[in-house]
Design a protein around this motif. Sequence first.
Motif, mmCIF file in Angstrom:
data_model
loop_
_atom_site.group_PDB
_atom_site.id
_atom_site.type_symbol
_atom_site.label_atom_id
_atom_site.label_comp_id
_atom_site.label_asym_id
_atom_site.label_seq_id
_atom_site.Cartn_x
_atom_site.Cartn_y
_atom_site.Cartn_z
ATOM 1 N N ASP A 355 -0.201 82.839 12.523
ATOM 2 C CA ASP A 355 -0.124 84.287 12.350
ATOM 3 C C ASP A 355 1.239 84.831 12.758
ATOM 4 O O ASP A 355 1.536 86.004 12.519
ATOM 5 C CB ASP A 355 -1.212 84.977 13.186
ATOM 6 C CG ASP A 355 -2.519 85.131 12.428
ATOM 7 O OD1 ASP A 355 -2.562 84.774 11.234
ATOM 8 O OD2 ASP A 355 -3.503 85.597 13.034
ATOM 9 N N GLY A 356 2.050 83.999 13.379
ATOM 10 C CA GLY A 356 3.416 84.391 13.720
ATOM 11 C C GLY A 356 4.361 84.278 12.542
ATOM 12 O O GLY A 356 5.587 84.303 12.728
ATOM 13 N N GLU A 357 3.793 84.125 11.330
ATOM 14 C CA GLU A 357 4.560 84.064 10.082
ATOM 15 C C GLU A 357 5.535 82.883 10.086
ATOM 16 O O GLU A 357 6.685 82.985 9.666
ATOM 17 C CB GLU A 357 5.299 85.390 9.825
ATOM 18 C CG GLU A 357 4.349 86.576 9.751
ATOM 19 C CD GLU A 357 5.030 87.868 9.355
ATOM 20 O OE1 GLU A 357 6.273 87.915 9.334
ATOM 21 O OE2 GLU A 357 4.304 88.835 9.039
ATOM 22 N N ALA A 358 5.026 81.751 10.574
ATOM 23 C CA ALA A 358 5.860 80.553 10.661
ATOM 24 C C ALA A 358 5.082 79.323 10.236
ATOM 25 O O ALA A 358 3.860 79.245 10.389
ATOM 26 C CB ALA A 358 6.384 80.370 12.080
ATOM 27 N N ILE A 359 5.824 78.356 9.675
ATOM 28 C CA ILE A 359 5.326 77.021 9.367
ATOM 29 C C ILE A 359 6.055 76.051 10.291
ATOM 30 O O ILE A 359 7.264 76.156 10.476
ATOM 31 C CB ILE A 359 5.619 76.645 7.900
ATOM 32 C CG1 ILE A 359 5.008 77.658 6.934
ATOM 33 C CG2 ILE A 359 5.114 75.239 7.583
ATOM 34 C CD1 ILE A 359 5.582 77.546 5.526
ATOM 35 N N TYR A 360 5.297 75.124 10.870
ATOM 36 C CA TYR A 360 5.884 74.090 11.718
ATOM 37 C C TYR A 360 5.600 72.725 11.108
ATOM 38 O O TYR A 360 4.468 72.440 10.716
ATOM 39 C CB TYR A 360 5.303 74.153 13.132
ATOM 40 C CG TYR A 360 5.619 75.426 13.876
ATOM 41 C CD1 TYR A 360 6.764 75.516 14.674
ATOM 42 C CD2 TYR A 360 4.793 76.535 13.774
ATOM 43 C CE1 TYR A 360 7.059 76.684 15.373
ATOM 44 C CE2 TYR A 360 5.085 77.714 14.456
ATOM 45 C CZ TYR A 360 6.218 77.776 15.249
ATOM 46 O OH TYR A 360 6.511 78.935 15.927
ATOM 47 N N VAL A 361 6.631 71.866 11.041
ATOM 48 C CA VAL A 361 6.490 70.540 10.439
ATOM 49 C C VAL A 361 7.127 69.501 11.354
ATOM 50 O O VAL A 361 8.219 69.722 11.890
ATOM 51 C CB VAL A 361 7.177 70.472 9.058
ATOM 52 C CG1 VAL A 361 7.029 69.061 8.456
ATOM 53 C CG2 VAL A 361 6.607 71.498 8.100
ATOM 54 N N THR A 362 6.429 68.370 11.538
ATOM 55 C CA THR A 362 7.039 67.216 12.178
ATOM 56 C C THR A 362 6.776 65.995 11.318
ATOM 57 O O THR A 362 5.723 65.875 10.681
ATOM 58 C CB THR A 362 6.511 66.982 13.607
ATOM 59 O OG1 THR A 362 7.202 65.849 14.168
ATOM 60 C CG2 THR A 362 5.024 66.710 13.615
ATOM 61 N N ARG A 363 7.746 65.089 11.296
ATOM 62 C CA ARG A 363 7.597 63.835 10.561
ATOM 63 C C ARG A 363 7.558 62.645 11.509
ATOM 64 O O ARG A 363 7.726 61.501 11.074
ATOM 65 C CB ARG A 363 8.751 63.671 9.564
ATOM 66 C CG ARG A 363 8.848 64.783 8.550
ATOM 67 C CD ARG A 363 9.633 64.386 7.334
ATOM 68 N NE ARG A 363 11.038 64.132 7.646
ATOM 69 C CZ ARG A 363 11.935 63.739 6.739
ATOM 70 N NH1 ARG A 363 11.553 63.567 5.494
ATOM 71 N NH2 ARG A 363 13.188 63.553 7.076
ATOM 72 N N HIS A 364 7.342 62.920 12.803
ATOM 73 C CA HIS A 364 7.453 61.854 13.801
ATOM 74 C C HIS A 364 6.305 61.925 14.793
ATOM 75 O O HIS A 364 6.521 61.930 16.010
ATOM 76 C CB HIS A 364 8.802 61.948 14.529
ATOM 77 C CG HIS A 364 9.988 61.998 13.612
ATOM 78 N ND1 HIS A 364 10.419 60.883 12.930
ATOM 79 C CD2 HIS A 364 10.789 63.025 13.238
ATOM 80 C CE1 HIS A 364 11.477 61.209 12.184
ATOM 81 N NE2 HIS A 364 11.711 62.485 12.358
ATOM 82 N N LEU A 365 5.068 61.967 14.282
ATOM 83 C CA LEU A 365 3.923 61.970 15.179
ATOM 84 C C LEU A 365 3.875 60.683 15.992
ATOM 85 O O LEU A 365 4.088 59.590 15.455
ATOM 86 C CB LEU A 365 2.631 62.102 14.371
ATOM 87 C CG LEU A 365 2.225 63.497 13.911
ATOM 88 C CD1 LEU A 365 0.961 63.393 13.065
ATOM 89 C CD2 LEU A 365 1.989 64.435 15.083
ATOM 90 N N GLY A 366 3.567 60.813 17.265
ATOM 91 C CA GLY A 366 3.399 59.637 18.098
ATOM 92 C C GLY A 366 1.983 59.111 18.009
ATOM 93 O O GLY A 366 1.080 59.625 18.671
ATOM 94 N N LEU A 367 1.755 58.119 17.158
ATOM 95 C CA LEU A 367 0.418 57.556 16.944
ATOM 96 C C LEU A 367 0.356 56.144 17.509
ATOM 97 O O LEU A 367 1.347 55.439 17.488
ATOM 98 C CB LEU A 367 0.074 57.543 15.459
ATOM 99 C CG LEU A 367 0.075 58.894 14.751
ATOM 100 C CD1 LEU A 367 -0.196 58.715 13.270
ATOM 101 C CD2 LEU A 367 -0.969 59.823 15.355
#
Length: 367
Positions: A355-367
Amino acid sequence: MELFNAKFVSHKISRTRWSPVSSTSLQSPEIFATGSWDNEHNKISIWSIKTNVGDDHFEGDPQLLCEYKHDGDVMDLQFLDQEKFAVASSTGSLTIYRFQPSSQKITVVHQWDRTHYYSYGNAPCTSVACRSPEIVTVGEDGRINLFRMDHKGIEHTIDNADSSTIHAVTFLRTDEVLTVNSIGQLKMWDIRQGNKPSQILSISGDRVPLHCVDRHPNQQHIVATGGQEGMLCIWDVRQGTVPCSLLEAHSAEMWEVHFHPSNPDHLFTCSEDGSLWHWDNSGSDNLSLLQSGRNASFMSRNMSASSSINQPHISSWLNTHSAKGRLETTNLLSGQNMSVNSLDVLGKCLVCGTDGEAIYVTRHLGL
């Protein structure tokens, strides 16, 4: 802590979904779709995180490819394949869109109007589940609809499936779906036969609304739900009518829950309280439930089920009460206080919208 790329988009994001990649491909996802809500003019948008030679943006920074005006709030969004996706609207409609990579345009494939309605007007279509070519929708009107991509009409409708709002739906098996509702019930349905649920499960003594549901990708009897009080519930739909475990999670409504599709010992949830949690159940040394910065409470209510399952391998999600289990949680977006409405995870990539009018993306999840 994972490093996120943030993109501010000037509208509230209600849904985020990765475009699927081939199951045999080693390629990471690059394309995702978003839908907006609570804006004067809502839209669906297609984004890329692929970095082209000569681009002047950071690696992984979302780049807008195209967008399309959408009538009403985007209530749900699910991909049917790499190009087509289904969108549920607060106007009661269901629309199939196609993203054409060559022209970078969005076109309408088909639209079903007024799929959910009251006697006096339209009702929001709250959730959609896809198993191409079949599509199932649920709504605020308590109705369940079955569609096929190649048919213009509605294949089957359960008109009075629920007396309360159905908030979410997912496929359990080819002809079976799960729904969750506003009085805390999880229901199983054969979408081709009969108009009554084959099973009803609920949190004992509570009527707390459930908002989201997801099934384990490999063990389809294991289901996770989340709801108004932020509690994560793990269910074994083969056993009993109550959850195997209740895990204290967020401090406000949990909006979405997703098992990692290829590494289901990892689960992700997001909430009205602005948190995005990564639940890691892959350990097996001791019992702990840790949240970044503080100890979180753990409640195991072995309500009737998991201890009586007679099978050689019990999923760690059904055995969280045991001292053999180890469960760690991390808030991936610490310091974020606006509602995180949606998340999606694929490979080592995660995208969420707020709702803060933002998209967050990561390509480095620690799995």
